[in-house]
Enzyme design. Sequence first.
Site, mmCIF file in Angstrom:
data_model
loop_
_atom_site.group_PDB
_atom_site.id
_atom_site.type_symbol
_atom_site.label_atom_id
_atom_site.label_comp_id
_atom_site.label_asym_id
_atom_site.label_seq_id
_atom_site.Cartn_x
_atom_site.Cartn_y
_atom_site.Cartn_z
ATOM 1 N N ASN A 7 -66.419 -7.971 -61.032
ATOM 2 C CA ASN A 7 -66.169 -9.020 -60.049
ATOM 3 C C ASN A 7 -66.237 -8.370 -58.669
ATOM 4 O OD1 ASN A 7 -65.208 -11.036 -58.437
ATOM 5 N ND2 ASN A 7 -63.321 -11.382 -59.591
ATOM 6 N N LYS A 14 -63.525 -5.519 -58.737
ATOM 7 C CA LYS A 14 -62.564 -5.474 -59.839
ATOM 8 C C LYS A 14 -63.352 -5.322 -61.127
ATOM 9 C CE LYS A 14 -59.369 -8.733 -57.783
ATOM 10 N NZ LYS A 14 -59.247 -10.157 -57.722
ATOM 11 N N ARG A 90 -69.191 -11.783 -62.606
ATOM 12 C CA ARG A 90 -68.737 -13.045 -62.042
ATOM 13 C C ARG A 90 -69.618 -13.339 -60.822
ATOM 14 N NH1 ARG A 90 -64.064 -14.150 -57.858
ATOM 15 N NH2 ARG A 90 -64.070 -16.411 -57.977
ATOM 16 N N HIS A 179 -63.482 -22.074 -59.677
ATOM 17 C CA HIS A 179 -62.538 -21.729 -60.759
ATOM 18 C C HIS A 179 -63.019 -22.256 -62.109
ATOM 19 C CE1 HIS A 179 -58.973 -21.666 -57.671
ATOM 20 N NE2 HIS A 179 -59.416 -20.445 -57.879
ATOM 21 N N HIS A 207 -54.841 -25.138 -61.936
ATOM 22 C CA HIS A 207 -54.969 -23.696 -61.645
ATOM 23 C C HIS A 207 -54.314 -23.472 -60.285
ATOM 24 C CE1 HIS A 207 -57.320 -19.767 -61.626
ATOM 25 N NE2 HIS A 207 -56.879 -19.873 -60.385
ATOM 26 N N LEU A 208 -53.073 -22.995 -60.313
ATOM 27 C CA LEU A 208 -52.297 -22.863 -59.077
ATOM 28 C C LEU A 208 -52.041 -21.386 -58.790
ATOM 29 C CD1 LEU A 208 -49.674 -25.696 -59.849
ATOM 30 C CD2 LEU A 208 -51.950 -25.926 -58.822
ATOM 31 N N GLY A 209 -52.850 -20.824 -57.911
ATOM 32 C CA GLY A 209 -52.686 -19.413 -57.535
ATOM 33 C C GLY A 209 -52.731 -19.335 -56.027
ATOM 34 N N ARG A 240 -55.096 -21.927 -47.325
ATOM 35 C CA ARG A 240 -56.092 -22.974 -47.047
ATOM 36 C C ARG A 240 -55.420 -24.332 -46.925
ATOM 37 N NH1 ARG A 240 -59.338 -21.018 -51.868
ATOM 38 N NH2 ARG A 240 -60.583 -19.290 -51.082
ATOM 39 N N PHE A 283 -45.329 -17.732 -53.072
ATOM 40 C CA PHE A 283 -44.291 -18.698 -53.444
ATOM 41 C C PHE A 283 -42.931 -18.060 -53.711
ATOM 42 C CE2 PHE A 283 -46.203 -23.020 -54.076
ATOM 43 C CZ PHE A 283 -47.316 -22.737 -53.309
ATOM 44 N N ILE A 331 -48.969 -19.134 -59.762
ATOM 45 C CA ILE A 331 -47.862 -20.078 -59.610
ATOM 46 C C ILE A 331 -47.685 -20.890 -60.899
ATOM 47 C CG2 ILE A 331 -47.024 -22.072 -58.274
ATOM 48 C CD1 ILE A 331 -49.094 -20.918 -56.051
ATOM 49 N N GLY A 332 -48.785 -21.392 -61.429
ATOM 50 C CA GLY A 332 -48.732 -22.222 -62.640
ATOM 51 C C GLY A 332 -48.109 -21.501 -63.828
ATOM 52 N N ASN A 334 -46.027 -18.739 -63.578
ATOM 53 C CA ASN A 334 -44.752 -18.047 -63.316
ATOM 54 C C ASN A 334 -43.652 -18.870 -62.662
ATOM 55 O OD1 ASN A 334 -45.498 -15.311 -64.175
ATOM 56 N ND2 ASN A 334 -46.998 -15.482 -62.540
ATOM 57 N N GLU A 383 -59.875 -14.984 -67.017
ATOM 58 C CA GLU A 383 -61.277 -15.147 -66.627
ATOM 59 C C GLU A 383 -62.139 -13.982 -67.108
ATOM 60 O OE1 GLU A 383 -59.505 -16.205 -62.743
ATOM 61 O OE2 GLU A 383 -61.350 -17.332 -62.428
HETATM 62 P P1 ADP Z 1 -55.489 -15.381 -56.892
HETATM 63 O O1 ADP Z 1 -56.108 -14.946 -58.203
HETATM 64 O O2 ADP Z 1 -55.980 -16.710 -56.382
HETATM 65 O O3 ADP Z 1 -55.405 -14.318 -55.849
HETATM 66 P P2 ADP Z 1 -53.058 -15.596 -58.475
HETATM 67 O O4 ADP Z 1 -53.467 -16.560 -59.512
HETATM 68 O O5 ADP Z 1 -52.880 -14.158 -58.855
HETATM 69 O O6 ADP Z 1 -53.977 -15.706 -57.197
HETATM 70 O O7 ADP Z 1 -51.695 -16.125 -57.839
HETATM 71 C C1 ADP Z 1 -51.030 -15.411 -56.845
HETATM 72 C C2 ADP Z 1 -49.867 -16.242 -56.337
HETATM 73 O O8 ADP Z 1 -49.017 -16.595 -57.433
HETATM 74 C C3 ADP Z 1 -48.954 -15.497 -55.380
HETATM 75 O O9 ADP Z 1 -49.397 -15.610 -54.051
HETATM 76 C C4 ADP Z 1 -47.635 -16.217 -55.566
HETATM 77 O O10 ADP Z 1 -47.577 -17.316 -54.675
HETATM 78 C C5 ADP Z 1 -47.689 -16.757 -56.968
HETATM 79 N N1 ADP Z 1 -46.770 -16.065 -57.895
HETATM 80 C C6 ADP Z 1 -46.979 -14.944 -58.590
HETATM 81 N N2 ADP Z 1 -45.884 -14.618 -59.319
HETATM 82 C C7 ADP Z 1 -44.961 -15.562 -59.063
HETATM 83 C C8 ADP Z 1 -43.622 -15.801 -59.487
HETATM 84 N N3 ADP Z 1 -43.000 -14.999 -60.339
HETATM 85 N N4 ADP Z 1 -42.985 -16.896 -59.000
HETATM 86 C C9 ADP Z 1 -43.592 -17.726 -58.137
HETATM 87 N N5 ADP Z 1 -44.855 -17.549 -57.704
HETATM 88 C C10 ADP Z 1 -45.522 -16.499 -58.150
#
Ligand code: ADP
Length: 396
Positions: A7, A14, A90, A179, A207-209, A240, A283, A331-332, A334, A383
């Site tokens: 990637n 990565k 990717r 995604h 998909h909440l990241g 964003r 978060f 986020i989704g 954790n 992924e």
């Molecule tokens: P990307 O791949 O888009 O960079 P990720 O899917 O790795 O992102 O998500 C990263 C985000 O997930 C962090 O910015 C944070 O907001 C959230 N996150 C990670 N761990 C936790 C946790 N334990 N509790 C709440 N939010 C978390």
Amino acid sequence: MKVLVMNCGSSSLKYQLIDSESEAVLAKGLCERIGIDGRLTHKPAGKETVAIEVDMPNHKEAVSSVLSHLTDPVCGVIGALSEIEAVGHRVVHGGEKFARSVVLTEEVTTEIEKCNELAPLHNPANLIGINACAELMPGVPMVAVFDTAFHQTMPKKAYLYGLPYEYYENYKVRRYGFHGTSHSYVSKRAAQILGKDAASLKTIVCHLGNGSSICAVDGGESVDTSMGFTPLEGLVMGTRSGDVDPAVLEYIAGKENLDVSGVLNVLNKKSGVQGISGVSSDFRDLDAASKDGNERAAAALDIFAYRVAKYVGSYAAAMNGVDVIAFTAGIGENDANMREKICGYLGYLGITVDSEANAVRGQEKVISTADSKVTVMVVPTNEELAIARETVALVK
Ligand code: ADP
């Protein structure tokens, strides 16, 4: 078969080396600051992590460094390069040309190049990685797996904007979605966990990241998704803005003395929960600040949850129902509080969350109660594994 998953970003790379039979990760790592100075973090399974400064003037040097670490007698995990039988890359944007993964040939690479103007920050970097691997591993089959491909099943009513049709015809302006590898993997995995056929399910994947998107998957196919022409559309994200009235651009440009790209930079990098809260895009920081009484952090969390819930509602409407909602990414996977907050809006769908089951992190789990009309789940995304599987399927 051992598959190297790559990637490549503009200054980072990565990688994961995956054994396709056991699906074990043999090693993974990250090259950073390519073209600046260079740093490699290499994590071989069962051995100590290596974190070193390495000169990486370009991506070829970065790939070369990865390959020498993979075969190193101390921190390596394979005896020789010849053990790598395929490489999966990717690629962010496949335009309308690529509705599925494809074996890389010169012709395919030329077609990917034509998509560069649709993803000027990402695709050129992906191609540099592809070319570097081709030079250093001649003869090893390589596959491109596109972030956009899964969404090519979206119907016209979902992908066309309310703009002059000529802009679609002449400039390819439409919604593409991103995604896709994650949405595809998670929707299939959710069906598998439930012992159901994906073709029989209406699923909404959240998909909440750091970047976030939602996808409506009907019968295994993407029928709508929240990101659009670029990943800027849709949800409020880490930095964003997601959906805003486009007229805001001109207004802010005037107020802040910025040009269009200056405003877009703000919308991409200084907005979202970071911009609202002024605290962080993470978060965990927002949770802590909100608990300390920071009202803007609390508002950012409210706005995020509300936007997700609105999209879930619109996709339940688009599919005329929903059987499964799957949460994934940082986020989704954790943030139990955020999942509960989002589901709090969804009672009208007959959803009830089991608070005890929801207190889970990073595990596959059903978090709704037995009598919930919609099954709500946590399904960690993978992924890299999805790319490795696609690669094996195409080169076998
Ligand atoms: P990307 O791949 O888009 O960079 P990720 O899917 O790795 O992102 O998500 C990263 C985000 O997930 C962090 O910015 C944070 O907001 C959230 N996150 C990670 N761990 C936790 C946790 N334990 N509790 C709440 N939010 C978390």
